[in-house]
Design a protein around this motif. Structure first.
Motif, PDB file in Angstrom:
ATOM      1  N   GLN A 119       0.828  -1.204   0.000  1.00 47.59           N
ATOM      2  CA  GLN A 119       0.000   0.000   0.000  1.00 47.59           C
ATOM      3  C   GLN A 119       0.863   1.255   0.000  1.00 47.59           C
ATOM      4  N   GLU A 120       1.928   1.246   0.778  1.00 43.86           N
ATOM      5  CA  GLU A 120       2.829   2.400   0.810  1.00 43.86           C
ATOM      6  C   GLU A 120       3.516   2.591  -0.537  1.00 43.86           C
ATOM      7  N   VAL A 121       3.920   1.487  -1.152  1.00 46.38           N
ATOM      8  CA  VAL A 121       4.544   1.565  -2.480  1.00 46.38           C
ATOM      9  C   VAL A 121       3.557   2.164  -3.473  1.00 46.38           C
ATOM     10  N   ALA A 122       2.311   1.715  -3.425  1.00 48.06           N
ATOM     11  CA  ALA A 122       1.293   2.214  -4.358  1.00 48.06           C
ATOM     12  C   ALA A 122       1.082   3.717  -4.198  1.00 48.06           C
ATOM     13  N   VAL A 123       1.186   4.208  -2.974  1.00 50.45           N
ATOM     14  CA  VAL A 123       1.003   5.630  -2.716  1.00 50.45           C
ATOM     15  C   VAL A 123       2.235   6.430  -3.131  1.00 50.45           C
ATOM     16  N   ASN A 124       3.418   5.882  -2.889  1.00 52.70           N
ATOM     17  CA  ASN A 124       4.652   6.641  -3.084  1.00 52.70           C
ATOM     18  C   ASN A 124       5.282   6.499  -4.466  1.00 52.70           C
ATOM     19  N   ALA A 125       4.969   5.430  -5.190  1.00 56.84           N
ATOM     20  CA  ALA A 125       5.570   5.220  -6.512  1.00 56.84           C
ATOM     21  C   ALA A 125       4.756   5.947  -7.576  1.00 56.84           C
ATOM     22  N   SER A 126       5.403   6.258  -8.667  1.00 58.10           N
ATOM     23  CA  SER A 126       4.675   6.895  -9.762  1.00 58.10           C
ATOM     24  C   SER A 126       3.802   5.847 -10.468  1.00 58.10           C
ATOM     25  N   PRO A 127       2.668   6.254 -10.996  1.00 58.81           N
ATOM     26  CA  PRO A 127       1.819   5.313 -11.725  1.00 58.81           C
ATOM     27  C   PRO A 127       2.575   4.651 -12.883  1.00 58.81           C
ATOM     28  N   GLU A 128       3.465   5.395 -13.521  1.00 56.82           N
ATOM     29  CA  GLU A 128       4.235   4.844 -14.638  1.00 56.82           C
ATOM     30  C   GLU A 128       5.131   3.705 -14.176  1.00 56.82           C
ATOM     31  N   HIS A 129       5.768   3.887 -13.025  1.00 57.14           N
ATOM     32  CA  HIS A 129       6.640   2.832 -12.502  1.00 57.14           C
ATOM     33  C   HIS A 129       5.835   1.589 -12.153  1.00 57.14           C
ATOM     34  N   LEU A 130       4.699   1.779 -11.521  1.00 55.17           N
ATOM     35  CA  LEU A 130       3.847   0.642 -11.172  1.00 55.17           C
ATOM     36  C   LEU A 130       3.377  -0.096 -12.425  1.00 55.17           C
ATOM     37  N   LEU A 131       3.035   0.656 -13.467  1.00 56.87           N
ATOM     38  CA  LEU A 131       2.635   0.025 -14.734  1.00 56.87           C
ATOM     39  C   LEU A 131       3.804  -0.709 -15.381  1.00 56.87           C
TER      40      LEU A 131
ATOM     41  N   ILE B 172       6.247  -2.194 -13.787  1.00 57.85           N
ATOM     42  CA  ILE B 172       6.421  -3.440 -13.024  1.00 57.85           C
ATOM     43  C   ILE B 172       5.358  -4.454 -13.424  1.00 57.85           C
ATOM     44  N   ALA B 173       4.102  -4.028 -13.464  1.00 53.90           N
ATOM     45  CA  ALA B 173       3.016  -4.936 -13.836  1.00 53.90           C
ATOM     46  C   ALA B 173       3.221  -5.472 -15.261  1.00 53.90           C
ATOM     47  N   GLY B 174       3.671  -4.610 -16.165  1.00 52.16           N
ATOM     48  CA  GLY B 174       3.932  -5.045 -17.535  1.00 52.16           C
ATOM     49  C   GLY B 174       5.062  -6.059 -17.598  1.00 52.16           C
ATOM     50  N   TRP B 175       6.106  -5.829 -16.821  1.00 46.59           N
ATOM     51  CA  TRP B 175       7.225  -6.776 -16.796  1.00 46.59           C
ATOM     52  C   TRP B 175       6.762  -8.142 -16.307  1.00 46.59           C
ATOM     53  N   VAL B 176       5.980  -8.144 -15.210  1.00 46.43           N
ATOM     54  CA  VAL B 176       5.456  -9.418 -14.678  1.00 46.43           C
ATOM     55  C   VAL B 176       4.633 -10.129 -15.734  1.00 46.43           C
ATOM     56  N   GLN B 177       3.742  -9.413 -16.390  1.00 49.45           N
ATOM     57  CA  GLN B 177       2.881 -10.026 -17.411  1.00 49.45           C
ATOM     58  C   GLN B 177       3.698 -10.606 -18.571  1.00 49.45           C
ATOM     59  N   ARG B 178       4.767  -9.944 -18.966  1.00 48.77           N
ATOM     60  CA  ARG B 178       5.625 -10.465 -20.044  1.00 48.77           C
ATOM     61  C   ARG B 178       6.332 -11.751 -19.607  1.00 48.77           C
ATOM     62  N   GLN B 179       6.671 -11.838 -18.323  1.00 46.94           N
ATOM     63  CA  GLN B 179       7.377 -13.017 -17.833  1.00 46.94           C
ATOM     64  C   GLN B 179       6.461 -14.232 -17.745  1.00 46.94           C
ATOM     65  N   VAL B 180       5.231 -14.008 -17.347  1.00 49.07           N
ATOM     66  CA  VAL B 180       4.314 -15.146 -17.147  1.00 49.07           C
ATOM     67  C   VAL B 180       3.489 -15.432 -18.392  1.00 49.07           C
ATOM     68  N   GLY B 181       3.529 -14.470 -19.343  1.00 50.29           N
ATOM     69  CA  GLY B 181       2.825 -14.503 -20.616  1.00 50.29           C
ATOM     70  C   GLY B 181       2.163 -15.724 -20.940  1.00 50.29           C
TER      71      GLY B 181
END
Length: 162
Positions: free
Chosen positions: A139-151, A153-162
């Motif tokens: 929750q703290e990461v979600a508040v403090n990180a930029s939306p672009e950075h969070l996206l 990370i999520a994109g990287w995970v999705q590419r790995q598990v594709g």
């Protein structure tokens, strides 16, 4: 007190694993590449987490590691205990019994005051770690990180598990 690198590494990894879709996992090699840490050492840390019931391994294509239980049920103490073990950081060896003025064993009826002070500090430290879940950190990461950075990370995970 200094915790091993494995605690930091696995805390970051476990904070990322909730992004893994059901039935999939992230490989140790992908995680090691992402965080730029040695794969062989990370594999050992992940096995410790698996034995502690924090992560589970998924076999086959898209296999790797995923959380074994909800992120709000995993505390920092769970991670530290899995990686470092349950042994307290301070271990009294009763050196008060050594030397020219050492106490006789029979005179050591009360716990060593030094050991008692360290035990009190250890209890406070463990209580603080137990009170912090990975969910609260996420929750703290979600508040403090930029939306672009969070996206990213999520994109990287999705590419790995594709």
């Amino acid at each position: 007190m200094q915790l091993g690198k494995g605690v930091e590494w696995t805390a970051h990894i476990c904070a990322m694993l909730p992004l893994v879709p059901p039935g999939r996992g992230l490989s140790v090699d992908a995680l090691a590449d992402y965080f730029e840490v040695p794969s062989a050492y990370l594999a050992k840390q992940m096995q410790l987490l698996r034995r502690a019931g924090i992560v589970q391994s998924v076999r086959g294509k898209g296999g790797g590691y995923r959380l074994a239980r909800p992120i709000d049920e995993i505390s920092l103490l769970d991670l530290v205990t899995a990686i470092e073990g349950p042994t307290p950081a301070f271990r009294c060896t009763e050196i008060r019994q050594n030397g020219p003025c050492g106490l006789k064993r029979k005179d050591c009826r009360r716990p060593c005051e030094i050991a008692s002070a360290f035990a009190e500090a250890e209890r406070a430290y463990r209580a603080a770690l137990a009170s912090r879940s990975l969910a609260s950190i996420a929750q703290e990461v979600a508040v403090n990180a930029s939306p672009e950075h969070l996206l990213d990370i999520a994109g990287w995970v999705q590419r790995q598990v594709g």
